[in-house]
Design a protein around this motif. Structure first.
Motif, PDB file in Angstrom:
ATOM      1  N   HIS A  69       0.842  -1.197   0.000  1.00 53.00           N
ATOM      2  CA  HIS A  69       0.000   0.000   0.000  1.00 53.00           C
ATOM      3  C   HIS A  69       0.877   1.246   0.000  1.00 53.00           C
ATOM      4  O   HIS A  69       1.708   1.438   0.890  1.00 53.00           O
ATOM      5  N   SER A  70       0.710   2.083  -1.010  1.00 57.82           N
ATOM      6  CA  SER A  70       1.426   3.358  -1.085  1.00 57.82           C
ATOM      7  C   SER A  70       0.646   4.426  -0.329  1.00 57.82           C
ATOM      8  O   SER A  70      -0.584   4.392  -0.288  1.00 57.82           O
ATOM      9  N   TYR A  71       1.361   5.380   0.252  1.00 57.84           N
ATOM     10  CA  TYR A  71       0.689   6.433   1.011  1.00 57.84           C
ATOM     11  C   TYR A  71       1.532   7.700   0.990  1.00 57.84           C
ATOM     12  O   TYR A  71       2.713   7.680   0.636  1.00 57.84           O
ATOM     13  N   HIS A  72       0.882   8.807   1.366  1.00 60.34           N
ATOM     14  CA  HIS A  72       1.585  10.080   1.475  1.00 60.34           C
ATOM     15  C   HIS A  72       1.971  10.288   2.936  1.00 60.34           C
ATOM     16  O   HIS A  72       1.131  10.165   3.834  1.00 60.34           O
ATOM     17  N   LYS A  73       3.231  10.589   3.172  1.00 55.55           N
ATOM     18  CA  LYS A  73       3.717  10.670   4.545  1.00 55.55           C
ATOM     19  C   LYS A  73       3.037  11.780   5.338  1.00 55.55           C
ATOM     20  O   LYS A  73       2.993  11.721   6.578  1.00 55.55           O
ATOM     21  N   PHE A 111      -9.987  -4.877   9.210  1.00 56.75           N
ATOM     22  CA  PHE A 111      -9.312  -4.426   7.998  1.00 56.75           C
ATOM     23  C   PHE A 111      -7.974  -5.128   7.751  1.00 56.75           C
ATOM     24  O   PHE A 111      -7.580  -5.293   6.593  1.00 56.75           O
ATOM     25  N   LEU A 112      -7.283  -5.507   8.828  1.00 60.72           N
ATOM     26  CA  LEU A 112      -5.973  -6.149   8.684  1.00 60.72           C
ATOM     27  C   LEU A 112      -6.012  -7.630   9.022  1.00 60.72           C
ATOM     28  O   LEU A 112      -4.987  -8.311   8.921  1.00 60.72           O
ATOM     29  N   CYS A 230      -2.537   4.385   7.184  1.00 60.82           N
ATOM     30  CA  CYS A 230      -3.189   5.037   6.041  1.00 60.82           C
ATOM     31  C   CYS A 230      -4.120   4.078   5.310  1.00 60.82           C
ATOM     32  O   CYS A 230      -5.139   4.505   4.745  1.00 60.82           O
ATOM     33  N   TYR A 231      -3.797   2.801   5.305  1.00 56.11           N
ATOM     34  CA  TYR A 231      -4.682   1.809   4.686  1.00 56.11           C
ATOM     35  C   TYR A 231      -6.015   1.742   5.430  1.00 56.11           C
ATOM     36  O   TYR A 231      -7.087   1.741   4.804  1.00 56.11           O
ATOM     37  N   ILE A 232      -5.970   1.726   6.755  1.00 57.45           N
ATOM     38  CA  ILE A 232      -7.210   1.682   7.539  1.00 57.45           C
ATOM     39  C   ILE A 232      -8.005   2.974   7.359  1.00 57.45           C
ATOM     40  O   ILE A 232      -9.233   2.944   7.208  1.00 57.45           O
ATOM     41  N   LEU A 233      -7.321   4.130   7.372  1.00 58.24           N
ATOM     42  CA  LEU A 233      -8.021   5.404   7.193  1.00 58.24           C
ATOM     43  C   LEU A 233      -8.694   5.474   5.828  1.00 58.24           C
ATOM     44  O   LEU A 233      -9.794   6.032   5.687  1.00 58.24           O
ATOM     45  N   LYS A 235      -9.787   2.835   4.048  1.00 66.68           N
ATOM     46  CA  LYS A 235     -10.901   1.893   4.016  1.00 66.68           C
ATOM     47  C   LYS A 235     -12.044   2.328   4.929  1.00 66.68           C
ATOM     48  O   LYS A 235     -13.216   2.154   4.578  1.00 66.68           O
ATOM     49  N   LYS A 236     -11.722   2.897   6.079  1.00 64.35           N
ATOM     50  CA  LYS A 236     -12.750   3.247   7.064  1.00 64.35           C
ATOM     51  C   LYS A 236     -13.392   4.595   6.782  1.00 64.35           C
ATOM     52  O   LYS A 236     -14.614   4.748   6.937  1.00 64.35           O
ATOM     53  N   TYR A 237     -12.580   5.584   6.373  1.00 61.85           N
ATOM     54  CA  TYR A 237     -13.090   6.945   6.181  1.00 61.85           C
ATOM     55  C   TYR A 237     -12.992   7.432   4.738  1.00 61.85           C
ATOM     56  O   TYR A 237     -13.349   8.570   4.457  1.00 61.85           O
ATOM     57  N   ASN A 238     -12.466   6.619   3.857  1.00 59.57           N
ATOM     58  CA  ASN A 238     -12.247   7.021   2.468  1.00 59.57           C
ATOM     59  C   ASN A 238     -11.333   8.252   2.398  1.00 59.57           C
ATOM     60  O   ASN A 238     -11.525   9.140   1.563  1.00 59.57           O
ATOM     61  N   LEU A 239     -10.352   8.312   3.292  1.00 61.89           N
ATOM     62  CA  LEU A 239      -9.395   9.418   3.324  1.00 61.89           C
ATOM     63  C   LEU A 239      -8.230   9.110   2.400  1.00 61.89           C
ATOM     64  O   LEU A 239      -7.497   8.139   2.610  1.00 61.89           O
ATOM     65  N   ILE A 240      -8.075   9.918   1.381  1.00 67.29           N
ATOM     66  CA  ILE A 240      -6.973   9.762   0.431  1.00 67.29           C
ATOM     67  C   ILE A 240      -6.322  11.129   0.240  1.00 67.29           C
ATOM     68  O   ILE A 240      -6.998  12.109  -0.076  1.00 67.29           O
ATOM     69  N   TYR A 241      -5.021  11.200   0.446  1.00 60.32           N
ATOM     70  CA  TYR A 241      -4.338  12.485   0.315  1.00 60.32           C
ATOM     71  C   TYR A 241      -4.383  12.935  -1.146  1.00 60.32           C
ATOM     72  O   TYR A 241      -4.188  12.131  -2.061  1.00 60.32           O
ATOM     73  N   PRO A 242      -4.653  14.230  -1.380  1.00 60.75           N
ATOM     74  CA  PRO A 242      -4.855  14.694  -2.767  1.00 60.75           C
ATOM     75  C   PRO A 242      -3.609  14.636  -3.646  1.00 60.75           C
ATOM     76  O   PRO A 242      -3.723  14.685  -4.870  1.00 60.75           O
ATOM     77  N   GLU A 243      -2.434  14.548  -3.053  1.00 63.46           N
ATOM     78  CA  GLU A 243      -1.208  14.498  -3.847  1.00 63.46           C
ATOM     79  C   GLU A 243      -0.744  13.057  -4.040  1.00 63.46           C
ATOM     80  O   GLU A 243      -1.228  12.139  -3.375  1.00 63.46           O
TER      81      GLU A 243
END
Length: 362
Positions: A69-73, A111-112, A230-233, A235-243
Motif C-alpha cells: 500500500h502506497s501512502y503520502h507521509k 481491515f488487517l 493510512c490503509y485503515i483510514l 478503508k474506514k473513512y475514504n481518506l486519500i491524500y490529494p497528492e
C-alpha cells in the motif's frame, strides 16, 4: 477602538494551523517530520524462492506481511502529531486532513485480519517472569537462563522469523546484530504455535512512537507502519491524500534471505566463533558487515529495478511517438501521391496543348 485592536492582535497571535488540534500538536509535527521513516518490507511469495509464509501459519499476520500500500507521509505525520491514546491503548484517536478519526483493535481485526485476543506482549515482557531458558531452547537450542541478544546464535527458522518481524511488523532500523527481548518473545511464541494479541502488538508499537513528541527525548526513533495506518483510514473513512504518494512499498528479495538459509560461509563463521570463543563478540563485526552488504545490494537491486522501469517507459514513449510521426509522414505521402495522380489523370484525359509561345515547334 483600542480594545478592539488589542483583541484582534490577540486573536491573530493565537491562530494555529487547521490541520492540528492544538499548538502543542503543531510543535510535535516538527519533531515527527524530522524523524526518518523506516519502510516495512513486503513479502511477495511468488517472487521469493524461499518458503517464508508457512513459518507464520500459526498467526494471522499473513495479510499485513503481503499488504502492498502506497501512502503520502503527510497523512501519517498528521496522525502521529494529533495522536491520543486510551489508558489501555485499545483505541487511537487523531485528526487527519481536518477530520477526527479513530483506529481501535476491532478495526485492526476487520481491515488487517489480525488476531484480537490473547496475551498483550508489551505488558508480558515488562511484568511477567519469563522463562528465558525455555525461550533460548526454542530459539537457540540451549537453556541459558538469561536473554541472549546475539542474532548469529539463532537457529535457522528463528533467524528467518525475527528477520521478517523486525523488517515488517516491529520495524527496527540499524542494528541487525542484536535482538530485543520483545522480538525474542514474539519469535518464540510463533515457533511454538502459541497465539497472542497481534492487533494489540501493532497498537502498542504505534503508541510507542508518541515518545518522539516530547522535547526531552533526545534520541528520536524512526517512525514506521504508516502504510497500515493510512490503509485503515482509506478503508474506514475514504481518506486519500490529494497528492501523489511519497512512500512506495519495498519488497523482500531472495538476497534478503540467502544468508539466513544454508550458507556454508555464514555457518562456518558462526560455528567457528562458537567453537573458539563462545562469549567473544569477534564474529559480530563480520556478520554486521555481511548484513550491511546484503542491505546495500537490496537497495541497489531496487534502484536498478526502478531505473530499468523508467528506461522501459521512456523507450515505449519514444516508440509510440515514432509510430505517430511515421503515421503522419505516411498520411502526407499519400496526400501528395493523390495530388500527383490527380494531376496526371487530368493531363491524360484532356491532353491540353501548351501555349503558342511555349510550343517547341513554333
Amino acid at each position: 477602538m483600542a480594545s478592539s485592536s488589542k483583541r484582534s492582535k490577540v486573536s491573530k497571535g493565537s491562530s494555529r494551523n487547521e490541520n492540528f488540534l492544538s499548538k502543542d500538536n503543531e510543535t510535535a509535527y516538527g519533531r515527527f517530520s524530522a524523524s526518518k521513516i523506516t519502510p516495512s518490507r513486503i513479502l511477495i511469495q511468488s517472487d521469493i524462492n524461499f518458503q517464508i509464509l508457512p513459518l507464520f501459519s500459526s498467526t494471522q499476520l499473513s495479510f499485513i506481511l503481503t499488504l502492498s500500500h502506497s501512502y503520502h507521509k503527510e497523512m501519517f505525520l498528521q496522525f502521529l502529531s494529533n495522536l491520543r491514546v486510551t489508558p489501555k491503548c485499545t483505541r487511537l484517536s487523531s485528526f487527519v486532513m481536518q477530520q477526527k478519526v479513530t483506529i481501535d483493535k476491532e478495526d485492526l481485526g476487520n481491515f488487517l485480519h489480525l488476531r484480537t485476543e490473547g496475551d498483550r506482549l508489551h505488558t508480558l515482557i515488562q511484568e511477567a517472569d519469563i522463562s528465558w531458558s525455555l525461550v533460548n531452547d526454542t530459539l537457540r537450542g540451549n537453556k541459558d537462563k538469561v536473554h541472549q541478544p546475539r542474532v548469529y546464535t539463532l537457529l535457522q527458522n528463528a533467524r528467518i522469523i525475527q528477520h521478517v518481524l523486525r523488517s515488517s511488523i516491529i520495524p527496527k532500523a540499524g542494528d541487525r546484530v542484536n535482538i530485543t527481548p520483545l522480538l525474542s518473545l514474539v519469535t518464540h511464541l510463533i515457533m511454538t504455535n502459541t497465539p497472542f494479541d497481534e492487533a494489540q502488538l501493532i497498537l502498542d508499537y504505534i503508541h510507542s512512537l508518541s515518545d518522539i513528541r516530547h522535547p526531552q527525548k533526545k534520541r528520536k526513533k524512526n517512525i514506521a507502519l504508516g502504510h497500515l495506518v493510512c490503509y485503515i483510514l482509506e478503508k474506514k473513512y475514504n481518506l486519500i491524500y490529494p497528492e501523489s504518494p511519497t512512500e512506495e512499498p519495498i519488497f523482500f528479495t531472495n538476497a534478503s534471505f540467502r544468508s539466513l538459509f544454508h550458507d556454508p560461509s555464514v555457518e562456518g563463521e558462526d560455528s567457528e566463533g562458537d567453537k573458539e570463543a563462545p562469549s567473544e563478540p569477534a564474529p559480530v563485526p563480520n556478520q554486521n558487515a555481511f548484513h550491511d552488504i546484503i542491505q546495500r545490494f537490496d537497495t541497489m537491486e531496487i534502484n536498478f529495478g526502478q531505473r530499468f522501469d523508467q528506461i522501459d517507459l521512456h523507450m515505449k514513449t519514444q516508440e509510440d511517438r515514432h509510430n505517430l510521426d511515421m503515421a503522419w509522414i505516411r498520411g502526407q505521402t499519400d496526400y501528395i501521391n493523390q495530388n500527383v495522380a490527380m494531376i496526371n489523370s487530368y493531363f491524360t484525359a484532356f491532353n491540353p496543348q501548351p501555349p503558342p509561345d511555349q510550343d517547341p515547334g513554333a
